[in-house]
Design a protein around this motif. Structure first.
Motif, PDB file in Angstrom:
ATOM      1  N   ALA A  61      -0.506  -2.975  13.402  1.00  0.00           N
ATOM      2  CA  ALA A  61      -0.574  -1.633  12.835  1.00  0.00           C
ATOM      3  C   ALA A  61      -0.662  -1.710  11.318  1.00  0.00           C
ATOM      4  CB  ALA A  61       0.652  -0.825  13.244  1.00  0.00           C
ATOM      5  N   THR A  62      -1.242  -0.702  10.715  1.00  0.00           N
ATOM      6  CA  THR A  62      -1.353  -0.687   9.266  1.00  0.00           C
ATOM      7  C   THR A  62      -0.009  -0.341   8.615  1.00  0.00           C
ATOM      8  OG1 THR A  62      -1.838   1.663   8.989  1.00  0.00           O
ATOM      9  CG2 THR A  62      -3.676   0.224   9.556  1.00  0.00           C
ATOM     10  N   ALA A  63       0.135  -0.780   7.374  1.00  0.00           N
ATOM     11  CA  ALA A  63       1.334  -0.417   6.614  1.00  0.00           C
ATOM     12  C   ALA A  63       1.407   1.090   6.420  1.00  0.00           C
ATOM     13  CB  ALA A  63       1.333  -1.135   5.267  1.00  0.00           C
ATOM     14  N   LEU A  64       0.263   1.747   6.248  1.00  0.00           N
ATOM     15  CA  LEU A  64       0.241   3.195   6.112  1.00  0.00           C
ATOM     16  C   LEU A  64       0.785   3.879   7.365  1.00  0.00           C
ATOM     17  CD1 LEU A  64      -3.253   3.816   4.454  1.00  0.00           C
ATOM     18  CD2 LEU A  64      -1.021   4.248   3.408  1.00  0.00           C
ATOM     19  N   ALA A  65       0.393   3.368   8.539  1.00  0.00           N
ATOM     20  CA  ALA A  65       0.859   3.960   9.794  1.00  0.00           C
ATOM     21  C   ALA A  65       2.351   3.727  10.002  1.00  0.00           C
ATOM     22  CB  ALA A  65       0.073   3.376  10.967  1.00  0.00           C
ATOM     23  N   VAL A  66       2.815   2.533   9.672  1.00  0.00           N
ATOM     24  CA  VAL A  66       4.238   2.231   9.833  1.00  0.00           C
ATOM     25  C   VAL A  66       5.062   3.124   8.911  1.00  0.00           C
ATOM     26  CG1 VAL A  66       6.001   0.446   9.598  1.00  0.00           C
ATOM     27  CG2 VAL A  66       3.761  -0.133  10.548  1.00  0.00           C
ATOM     28  N   HIS A  67       4.591   3.316   7.696  1.00  0.00           N
ATOM     29  CA  HIS A  67       5.288   4.215   6.773  1.00  0.00           C
ATOM     30  C   HIS A  67       5.336   5.627   7.345  1.00  0.00           C
ATOM     31  CE1 HIS A  67       6.628   5.830   2.877  1.00  0.00           C
ATOM     32  NE2 HIS A  67       5.843   6.851   3.181  1.00  0.00           N
ATOM     33  N   ALA A  68       4.204   6.093   7.869  1.00  0.00           N
ATOM     34  CA  ALA A  68       4.144   7.440   8.435  1.00  0.00           C
ATOM     35  C   ALA A  68       5.101   7.586   9.612  1.00  0.00           C
ATOM     36  CB  ALA A  68       2.719   7.759   8.872  1.00  0.00           C
ATOM     37  N   ALA A  69       5.157   6.565  10.474  1.00  0.00           N
ATOM     38  CA  ALA A  69       5.977   6.643  11.678  1.00  0.00           C
ATOM     39  C   ALA A  69       7.467   6.636  11.382  1.00  0.00           C
ATOM     40  CB  ALA A  69       5.634   5.480  12.611  1.00  0.00           C
ATOM     41  N   ARG A  70       7.838   6.171  10.197  1.00  0.00           N
ATOM     42  CA  ARG A  70       9.257   6.148   9.822  1.00  0.00           C
ATOM     43  C   ARG A  70       9.741   7.485   9.272  1.00  0.00           C
ATOM     44  NH1 ARG A  70       8.823   0.407   6.686  1.00  0.00           N
ATOM     45  NH2 ARG A  70       9.387  -0.986   8.413  1.00  0.00           N
ATOM     46  N   GLN A  71       8.824   8.388   9.009  1.00  0.00           N
ATOM     47  CA  GLN A  71       9.205   9.663   8.404  1.00  0.00           C
ATOM     48  C   GLN A  71       9.770  10.618   9.451  1.00  0.00           C
ATOM     49  OE1 GLN A  71       8.846   9.648   4.936  1.00  0.00           O
ATOM     50  NE2 GLN A  71       8.296   7.563   5.545  1.00  0.00           N
ATOM     51  N   ASP A  72      10.594  11.557   8.988  1.00  0.00           N
ATOM     52  CA  ASP A  72      11.073  12.611   9.878  1.00  0.00           C
ATOM     53  C   ASP A  72       9.879  13.390  10.403  1.00  0.00           C
ATOM     54  OD1 ASP A  72      13.681  11.896   9.377  1.00  0.00           O
ATOM     55  OD2 ASP A  72      13.991  13.426   7.820  1.00  0.00           O
ATOM     56  N   GLY A  73       9.969  13.808  11.661  1.00  0.00           N
ATOM     57  CA  GLY A  73       8.897  14.595  12.252  1.00  0.00           C
ATOM     58  C   GLY A  73       7.831  13.784  12.938  1.00  0.00           C
ATOM     59  N   VAL A  74       8.035  12.464  13.022  1.00  0.00           N
ATOM     60  CA  VAL A  74       7.095  11.602  13.751  1.00  0.00           C
ATOM     61  C   VAL A  74       7.854  10.834  14.821  1.00  0.00           C
ATOM     62  CG1 VAL A  74       5.413   9.727  13.596  1.00  0.00           C
ATOM     63  CG2 VAL A  74       5.613  11.366  11.718  1.00  0.00           C
ATOM     64  N   ASP A  75       7.403  10.934  16.061  1.00  0.00           N
ATOM     65  CA  ASP A  75       8.014  10.211  17.183  1.00  0.00           C
ATOM     66  C   ASP A  75       6.985   9.274  17.793  1.00  0.00           C
ATOM     67  OD1 ASP A  75      10.448  11.648  16.980  1.00  0.00           O
ATOM     68  OD2 ASP A  75       9.581  13.302  18.131  1.00  0.00           O
ATOM     69  N   ALA A  76       7.414   8.073  18.145  1.00  0.00           N
ATOM     70  CA  ALA A  76       6.539   7.084  18.776  1.00  0.00           C
ATOM     71  C   ALA A  76       6.896   6.960  20.252  1.00  0.00           C
ATOM     72  CB  ALA A  76       6.675   5.732  18.081  1.00  0.00           C
TER      73      ALA A  76
ATOM     74  N   MET B  47       0.855  -1.193   0.000  1.00  0.00           N
ATOM     75  CA  MET B  47       0.000   0.000   0.000  1.00  0.00           C
ATOM     76  C   MET B  47       0.884   1.233   0.000  1.00  0.00           C
ATOM     77  SD  MET B  47      -3.013   0.990   2.735  1.00  0.00           S
ATOM     78  CE  MET B  47      -3.892  -0.517   2.367  1.00  0.00           C
ATOM     79  N   GLY B  48       0.588   2.208  -0.868  1.00  0.00           N
ATOM     80  CA  GLY B  48       1.429   3.372  -0.994  1.00  0.00           C
ATOM     81  C   GLY B  48       1.225   4.369   0.130  1.00  0.00           C
ATOM     82  N   GLN B  49       2.013   5.396   0.054  1.00  0.00           N
ATOM     83  CA  GLN B  49       1.955   6.449   1.050  1.00  0.00           C
ATOM     84  C   GLN B  49       0.694   7.280   0.897  1.00  0.00           C
ATOM     85  OE1 GLN B  49       5.366   9.004   0.934  1.00  0.00           O
ATOM     86  NE2 GLN B  49       4.431  10.572   2.219  1.00  0.00           N
ATOM     87  N   LEU B  50       0.073   7.638   2.010  1.00  0.00           N
ATOM     88  CA  LEU B  50      -1.059   8.548   1.984  1.00  0.00           C
ATOM     89  C   LEU B  50      -0.524   9.957   1.746  1.00  0.00           C
ATOM     90  CD1 LEU B  50      -4.122   7.997   2.548  1.00  0.00           C
ATOM     91  CD2 LEU B  50      -3.747   9.084   4.757  1.00  0.00           C
ATOM     92  N   THR B  51      -1.194  10.738   0.925  1.00  0.00           N
ATOM     93  CA  THR B  51      -0.711  12.075   0.595  1.00  0.00           C
ATOM     94  C   THR B  51      -1.637  13.147   1.155  1.00  0.00           C
ATOM     95  OG1 THR B  51      -1.953  12.294  -1.478  1.00  0.00           O
ATOM     96  CG2 THR B  51       0.184  11.141  -1.573  1.00  0.00           C
ATOM     97  N   TYR B  52      -1.105  14.355   1.187  1.00  0.00           N
ATOM     98  CA  TYR B  52      -1.923  15.484   1.628  1.00  0.00           C
ATOM     99  C   TYR B  52      -3.089  15.707   0.666  1.00  0.00           C
ATOM    100  CZ  TYR B  52      -3.161  20.186   3.205  1.00  0.00           C
ATOM    101  OH  TYR B  52      -3.834  21.290   3.671  1.00  0.00           O
ATOM    102  N   ALA B  53      -2.880  15.414  -0.600  1.00  0.00           N
ATOM    103  CA  ALA B  53      -3.976  15.540  -1.572  1.00  0.00           C
ATOM    104  C   ALA B  53      -5.141  14.630  -1.195  1.00  0.00           C
ATOM    105  CB  ALA B  53      -3.475  15.210  -2.975  1.00  0.00           C
ATOM    106  N   ASP B  54      -4.842  13.439  -0.667  1.00  0.00           N
ATOM    107  CA  ASP B  54      -5.899  12.528  -0.217  1.00  0.00           C
ATOM    108  C   ASP B  54      -6.692  13.148   0.932  1.00  0.00           C
ATOM    109  OD1 ASP B  54      -5.101  10.463  -2.004  1.00  0.00           O
ATOM    110  OD2 ASP B  54      -3.546   9.835  -0.591  1.00  0.00           O
ATOM    111  N   VAL B  55      -5.965  13.773   1.858  1.00  0.00           N
ATOM    112  CA  VAL B  55      -6.611  14.397   3.012  1.00  0.00           C
ATOM    113  C   VAL B  55      -7.445  15.602   2.571  1.00  0.00           C
ATOM    114  CG1 VAL B  55      -6.217  15.507   5.251  1.00  0.00           C
ATOM    115  CG2 VAL B  55      -4.774  13.593   4.543  1.00  0.00           C
ATOM    116  N   LYS B  56      -6.917  16.406   1.667  1.00  0.00           N
ATOM    117  CA  LYS B  56      -7.661  17.564   1.182  1.00  0.00           C
ATOM    118  C   LYS B  56      -8.944  17.128   0.461  1.00  0.00           C
ATOM    119  CE  LYS B  56      -6.673  21.447   0.820  1.00  0.00           C
ATOM    120  NZ  LYS B  56      -7.126  22.634   1.624  1.00  0.00           N
ATOM    121  N   ALA B  57      -8.853  16.074  -0.343  1.00  0.00           N
ATOM    122  CA  ALA B  57     -10.043  15.568  -1.037  1.00  0.00           C
ATOM    123  C   ALA B  57     -11.084  15.090  -0.033  1.00  0.00           C
ATOM    124  CB  ALA B  57      -9.650  14.440  -1.987  1.00  0.00           C
ATOM    125  N   ALA B  58     -10.627  14.440   1.024  1.00  0.00           N
ATOM    126  CA  ALA B  58     -11.550  13.989   2.070  1.00  0.00           C
ATOM    127  C   ALA B  58     -12.223  15.173   2.746  1.00  0.00           C
ATOM    128  CB  ALA B  58     -10.798  13.148   3.099  1.00  0.00           C
TER     129      ALA B  58
END
Length: 309
Positions: free
Chosen positions: A233-248, A1-12
Protein backbone atom coordinates in the motif's frame (compact mmCIF):
# COMPACT_ATOMS: atom_id res chain seq x y z
CA UNK A 1 5.43 11.68 1.38
CA UNK A 2 3.08 14.22 2.95
CA UNK A 3 -0.62 14.09 3.43
CA UNK A 4 -2.86 14.60 0.42
CA UNK A 5 -5.11 17.63 0.94
CA UNK A 6 -8.54 18.64 -0.24
CA UNK A 7 -6.87 21.51 -2.10
CA UNK A 8 -5.01 18.88 -4.18
CA UNK A 9 -8.31 17.19 -5.03
CA UNK A 10 -10.01 20.49 -5.89
CA UNK A 11 -7.11 21.46 -8.19
CA UNK A 12 -7.41 18.09 -9.92
CA UNK A 13 -11.14 18.59 -10.38
CA UNK A 14 -10.57 21.93 -12.06
CA UNK A 15 -7.83 20.47 -14.27
CA UNK A 16 -9.84 17.51 -15.56
CA UNK A 17 -13.23 19.23 -15.81
CA UNK A 18 -14.87 18.41 -19.12
CA UNK A 19 -12.41 15.61 -19.84
CA UNK A 20 -14.00 12.88 -17.71
CA UNK A 21 -17.58 11.71 -17.30
CA UNK A 22 -19.33 12.93 -14.14
CA UNK A 23 -20.28 9.93 -12.02
CA UNK A 24 -23.80 8.54 -12.27
CA UNK A 25 -25.56 7.21 -9.18
CA UNK A 26 -28.45 4.78 -8.91
CA UNK A 27 -30.50 3.51 -5.95
CA UNK A 28 -29.12 0.26 -4.61
CA UNK A 29 -32.06 -0.69 -2.41
CA UNK A 30 -35.75 0.13 -1.97
CA UNK A 31 -35.26 2.11 1.22
CA UNK A 32 -33.05 4.83 -0.25
CA UNK A 33 -30.22 4.10 2.20
CA UNK A 34 -27.76 2.64 -0.29
CA UNK A 35 -26.72 4.23 -3.55
CA UNK A 36 -24.47 2.76 -6.23
CA UNK A 37 -21.90 5.11 -7.72
CA UNK A 38 -21.51 3.83 -11.28
CA UNK A 39 -17.94 4.86 -11.92
CA UNK A 40 -17.49 1.83 -14.16
CA UNK A 41 -19.23 3.98 -16.79
CA UNK A 42 -16.18 6.25 -16.78
CA UNK A 43 -13.92 6.55 -19.85
CA UNK A 44 -11.82 3.34 -20.15
CA UNK A 45 -14.22 1.54 -17.77
CA UNK A 46 -12.81 2.67 -14.41
CA UNK A 47 -12.09 5.60 -12.09
CA UNK A 48 -8.44 5.45 -13.19
CA UNK A 49 -9.21 7.82 -16.07
CA UNK A 50 -9.41 10.67 -13.54
CA UNK A 51 -5.90 10.24 -12.19
CA UNK A 52 -4.39 9.62 -15.61
CA UNK A 53 -5.84 12.85 -16.98
CA UNK A 54 -4.69 14.82 -13.95
CA UNK A 55 -1.17 13.38 -14.13
CA UNK A 56 -0.62 14.03 -17.83
CA UNK A 57 -2.33 17.42 -17.91
CA UNK A 58 -0.21 18.63 -14.98
CA UNK A 59 2.98 17.51 -16.74
CA UNK A 60 1.85 19.01 -20.03
CA UNK A 61 1.23 22.35 -18.32
CA UNK A 62 4.68 22.17 -16.72
CA UNK A 63 6.37 21.27 -20.01
CA UNK A 64 7.69 17.99 -18.60
CA UNK A 65 6.27 15.50 -21.12
CA UNK A 66 9.29 13.96 -22.93
CA UNK A 67 9.40 12.90 -26.57
CA UNK A 68 9.66 9.29 -25.37
CA UNK A 69 6.16 9.59 -23.99
CA UNK A 70 4.77 8.06 -20.84
CA UNK A 71 5.10 4.56 -19.40
CA UNK A 72 3.20 2.75 -16.68
CA UNK A 73 2.90 -0.69 -15.08
CA UNK A 74 -0.61 -1.84 -14.37
CA UNK A 75 -2.90 -4.74 -13.60
CA UNK A 76 -4.92 -3.36 -16.49
CA UNK A 77 -7.17 -0.46 -15.52
CA UNK A 78 -4.46 2.13 -14.86
CA UNK A 79 -2.75 1.14 -18.09
CA UNK A 80 -6.00 1.63 -20.00
CA UNK A 81 -6.50 5.03 -18.44
CA UNK A 82 -2.93 6.13 -19.11
CA UNK A 83 -3.06 4.96 -22.73
CA UNK A 84 -6.39 6.71 -23.30
CA UNK A 85 -5.26 9.97 -21.70
CA UNK A 86 -1.99 9.84 -23.63
CA UNK A 87 -3.83 9.34 -26.92
CA UNK A 88 -6.06 12.31 -26.09
CA UNK A 89 -2.93 14.46 -25.75
CA UNK A 90 -1.05 12.93 -28.68
CA UNK A 91 1.55 11.31 -26.40
CA UNK A 92 3.16 7.87 -26.83
CA UNK A 93 2.28 5.29 -24.16
CA UNK A 94 4.16 2.10 -23.28
CA UNK A 95 2.25 -0.10 -20.82
CA UNK A 96 3.65 -3.02 -18.83
CA UNK A 97 1.25 -5.67 -17.55
CA UNK A 98 1.71 -9.01 -15.80
CA UNK A 99 1.18 -12.07 -17.96
CA UNK A 100 -1.95 -12.81 -15.89
CA UNK A 101 -3.70 -9.64 -17.08
CA UNK A 102 -7.28 -10.00 -18.26
CA UNK A 103 -7.57 -10.64 -22.02
CA UNK A 104 -10.42 -8.11 -22.03
CA UNK A 105 -8.08 -5.43 -20.68
CA UNK A 106 -5.32 -6.38 -23.11
CA UNK A 107 -7.64 -6.07 -26.10
CA UNK A 108 -8.95 -2.69 -24.96
CA UNK A 109 -5.44 -1.45 -24.23
CA UNK A 110 -4.28 -2.17 -27.76
CA UNK A 111 -7.35 -0.32 -29.07
CA UNK A 112 -5.89 2.86 -27.52
CA UNK A 113 -2.73 2.52 -29.68
CA UNK A 114 -0.49 1.77 -26.71
CA UNK A 115 2.59 -0.39 -26.94
CA UNK A 116 1.89 -3.34 -24.62
CA UNK A 117 4.63 -5.36 -22.90
CA UNK A 118 4.00 -8.36 -20.62
CA UNK A 119 6.39 -9.02 -17.73
CA UNK A 120 6.14 -11.51 -14.86
CA UNK A 121 3.15 -12.97 -13.09
CA UNK A 122 2.37 -10.15 -10.68
CA UNK A 123 2.05 -6.38 -10.80
CA UNK A 124 5.34 -5.92 -8.90
CA UNK A 125 7.28 -7.68 -11.66
CA UNK A 126 5.64 -5.56 -14.35
CA UNK A 127 6.52 -2.48 -12.31
CA UNK A 128 10.19 -3.48 -12.19
CA UNK A 129 10.28 -3.87 -15.97
CA UNK A 130 8.54 -0.53 -16.39
CA UNK A 131 11.08 1.25 -14.17
CA UNK A 132 13.95 -0.22 -16.18
CA UNK A 133 12.32 0.93 -19.41
CA UNK A 134 11.78 4.47 -18.08
CA UNK A 135 15.42 4.75 -17.01
CA UNK A 136 16.63 3.47 -20.37
CA UNK A 137 14.27 5.37 -22.69
CA UNK A 138 13.68 8.62 -20.86
CA UNK A 139 9.90 8.07 -20.87
CA UNK A 140 7.92 9.76 -18.11
CA UNK A 141 7.10 7.15 -15.47
CA UNK A 142 3.52 7.26 -14.28
CA UNK A 143 2.17 4.96 -11.57
CA UNK A 144 -0.99 2.94 -11.17
CA UNK A 145 -1.72 4.46 -7.76
CA UNK A 146 1.37 5.71 -5.89
CA UNK A 147 1.55 9.35 -6.96
CA UNK A 148 -0.18 12.40 -5.46
CA UNK A 149 -1.48 13.57 -8.86
CA UNK A 150 -2.97 10.13 -9.53
CA UNK A 151 -4.56 9.94 -6.07
CA UNK A 152 -5.90 13.50 -6.22
CA UNK A 153 -7.50 12.81 -9.57
CA UNK A 154 -9.20 9.70 -8.19
CA UNK A 155 -10.50 11.69 -5.25
CA UNK A 156 -12.53 14.00 -7.49
CA UNK A 157 -15.28 11.39 -7.61
CA UNK A 158 -16.26 12.05 -3.98
CA UNK A 159 -17.54 15.60 -4.51
CA UNK A 160 -19.54 14.39 -7.51
CA UNK A 161 -21.16 11.65 -5.42
CA UNK A 162 -22.00 14.15 -2.67
CA UNK A 163 -23.71 16.39 -5.21
CA UNK A 164 -25.90 13.51 -6.36
CA UNK A 165 -26.58 11.97 -2.94
CA UNK A 166 -27.55 14.80 -0.56
CA UNK A 167 -26.84 13.93 3.06
CA UNK A 168 -24.21 11.34 2.15
CA UNK A 169 -22.57 10.09 5.35
CA UNK A 170 -20.58 7.03 4.21
CA UNK A 171 -18.73 5.96 1.08
CA UNK A 172 -17.55 2.37 0.58
CA UNK A 173 -14.69 1.65 -1.80
CA UNK A 174 -12.31 -1.14 -2.77
CA UNK A 175 -8.60 -0.89 -2.02
CA UNK A 176 -5.61 -2.22 -3.92
CA UNK A 177 -2.54 -0.03 -3.60
CA UNK A 178 -4.61 2.77 -2.12
CA UNK A 179 -4.59 5.66 -4.59
CA UNK A 180 -8.39 5.83 -4.67
CA UNK A 181 -8.55 5.64 -0.88
CA UNK A 182 -6.01 8.44 -0.42
CA UNK A 183 -7.83 10.79 -2.78
CA UNK A 184 -11.37 10.02 -1.62
CA UNK A 185 -10.38 10.20 2.04
CA UNK A 186 -8.89 13.67 1.54
CA UNK A 187 -12.16 14.93 0.09
CA UNK A 188 -14.33 12.99 2.54
CA UNK A 189 -12.46 14.39 5.52
CA UNK A 190 -13.29 17.91 4.33
CA UNK A 191 -17.01 17.13 4.41
CA UNK A 192 -17.27 14.79 7.40
CA UNK A 193 -18.03 11.72 5.27
CA UNK A 194 -16.97 8.35 6.66
CA UNK A 195 -14.89 6.09 4.40
CA UNK A 196 -14.99 2.28 4.51
CA UNK A 197 -11.95 0.81 2.74
CA UNK A 198 -12.47 -2.80 1.64
CA UNK A 199 -9.78 -5.34 0.74
CA UNK A 200 -9.93 -9.02 -0.23
CA UNK A 201 -8.65 -11.31 2.51
CA UNK A 202 -6.08 -12.63 0.07
CA UNK A 203 -4.78 -9.20 -0.99
CA UNK A 204 -4.45 -7.14 2.17
CA UNK A 205 -1.63 -4.65 1.64
CA UNK A 206 -3.40 -1.92 3.60
CA UNK A 207 -4.24 -4.14 6.56
CA UNK A 208 -0.67 -5.41 6.70
CA UNK A 209 0.69 -1.86 6.62
CA UNK A 210 -1.61 -0.76 9.43
CA UNK A 211 -0.55 -3.75 11.53
CA UNK A 212 3.16 -3.12 10.88
CA UNK A 213 2.97 0.64 11.24
CA UNK A 214 4.41 1.16 7.74
CA UNK A 215 3.95 -0.12 4.19
CA UNK A 216 5.15 -3.73 3.86
CA UNK A 217 5.07 -6.34 1.11
CA UNK A 218 2.34 -9.00 1.17
CA UNK A 219 1.59 -12.08 -0.88
CA UNK A 220 -1.36 -11.77 -3.23
CA UNK A 221 -3.93 -14.51 -3.84
CA UNK A 222 -7.45 -13.31 -4.64
CA UNK A 223 -10.06 -13.53 -7.34
CA UNK A 224 -9.77 -9.71 -7.53
CA UNK A 225 -6.00 -9.57 -7.83
CA UNK A 226 -5.89 -8.37 -11.44
CA UNK A 227 -6.98 -4.94 -10.15
CA UNK A 228 -6.46 -5.22 -6.38
CA UNK A 229 -3.18 -7.10 -6.51
CA UNK A 230 -0.72 -4.55 -5.14
CA UNK A 231 1.90 -6.10 -2.88
CA UNK A 232 2.35 -2.85 -0.97
CA UNK A 233 0.00 0.00 0.00
CA UNK A 234 1.10 3.57 -0.54
CA UNK A 235 2.25 5.78 2.30
CA UNK A 236 -0.53 8.19 1.34
CA UNK A 237 -3.14 5.45 1.75
CA UNK A 238 -1.73 4.28 5.08
CA UNK A 239 -1.79 7.85 6.36
CA UNK A 240 -5.40 8.23 5.20
CA UNK A 241 -6.46 4.95 6.82
CA UNK A 242 -5.09 6.05 10.19
CA UNK A 243 -7.32 9.11 10.31
CA UNK A 244 -10.62 9.31 12.16
CA UNK A 245 -13.54 8.50 9.90
CA UNK A 246 -11.78 5.76 7.93
CA UNK A 247 -12.43 2.06 8.61
CA UNK A 248 -10.61 -0.85 6.97
CA UNK A 249 -12.55 -4.06 6.27
CA UNK A 250 -11.58 -7.47 4.85
CA UNK A 251 -13.91 -9.68 2.80
CA UNK A 252 -13.41 -13.25 1.53
CA UNK A 253 -13.32 -14.13 -2.15
CA UNK A 254 -16.61 -16.02 -1.79
CA UNK A 255 -18.37 -12.81 -0.79
CA UNK A 256 -16.74 -10.90 -3.65
CA UNK A 257 -17.94 -13.46 -6.20
CA UNK A 258 -21.42 -13.47 -4.67
CA UNK A 259 -21.67 -9.66 -4.69
CA UNK A 260 -20.66 -9.52 -8.35
CA UNK A 261 -23.35 -12.05 -9.20
CA UNK A 262 -25.92 -10.14 -7.15
CA UNK A 263 -25.18 -6.96 -9.08
CA UNK A 264 -25.91 -8.82 -12.30
CA UNK A 265 -28.99 -10.64 -11.02
CA UNK A 266 -30.50 -7.62 -9.30
CA UNK A 267 -29.42 -4.71 -11.49
CA UNK A 268 -28.00 -6.17 -14.70
CA UNK A 269 -24.67 -4.55 -13.80
CA UNK A 270 -21.59 -6.46 -14.99
CA UNK A 271 -18.49 -5.33 -13.08
CA UNK A 272 -15.07 -6.74 -12.33
CA UNK A 273 -14.29 -8.40 -9.02
CA UNK A 274 -12.48 -5.29 -7.81
CA UNK A 275 -15.77 -3.38 -7.99
CA UNK A 276 -17.85 -6.03 -6.24
CA UNK A 277 -15.27 -6.15 -3.43
CA UNK A 278 -16.71 -2.91 -2.06
CA UNK A 279 -20.28 -4.20 -2.24
CA UNK A 280 -19.26 -7.42 -0.47
CA UNK A 281 -18.70 -5.42 2.74
CA UNK A 282 -22.08 -3.66 2.71
CA UNK A 283 -23.62 -5.85 5.41
CA UNK A 284 -20.97 -4.59 7.83
CA UNK A 285 -21.46 -0.90 7.04
CA UNK A 286 -23.58 1.47 9.12
CA UNK A 287 -24.98 4.74 7.85
CA UNK A 288 -28.20 6.40 6.79
CA UNK A 289 -26.99 7.45 3.33
CA UNK A 290 -24.33 5.12 1.96
CA UNK A 291 -22.68 5.18 -1.48
CA UNK A 292 -20.87 2.11 -2.76
CA UNK A 293 -18.31 3.00 -5.41
CA UNK A 294 -18.39 0.49 -8.28
CA UNK A 295 -14.94 1.28 -9.58
CA UNK A 296 -14.52 -0.70 -12.80
CA UNK A 297 -16.11 -2.99 -15.38
CA UNK A 298 -13.23 -4.30 -17.50
CA UNK A 299 -14.30 -7.89 -17.14
CA UNK A 300 -15.40 -10.92 -19.13
CA UNK A 301 -19.10 -11.26 -18.21
CA UNK A 302 -19.47 -14.74 -19.69
CA UNK A 303 -19.32 -16.40 -16.25
CA UNK A 304 -22.38 -14.51 -15.02
CA UNK A 305 -25.56 -16.59 -14.97
CA UNK A 306 -27.24 -16.48 -18.33
CA UNK A 307 -24.37 -14.57 -19.94
CA UNK A 308 -25.34 -11.38 -21.75
CA UNK A 309 -27.58 -12.90 -24.38
Amino acid sequence: MGQLTYADVKAAGERIAGRVRPVTVAPGDDGGRVWLALEYLQHTGSFKARGAQNFLLAHAAAGTLPDAGVTIASGGNAGLACAWAARELGVRATVFLPETASPVKLARLRSYDAEVRLAGREYAEALGACEEFAARSGALASHAYDHPLIAAGAGTVLDEIRTRVPGLDTVVLSVGGGGLLAGVAAAAREHGVRVVAVEPEGSRALHAALAAGRPVDVTVDSVAQDALGARRATALAVHAARQDGVDAVLVPDEAIVRARQELWDGHRIAVEYAASTALAALGRVDGERVAVLLCGANTDPSDLAGGLS
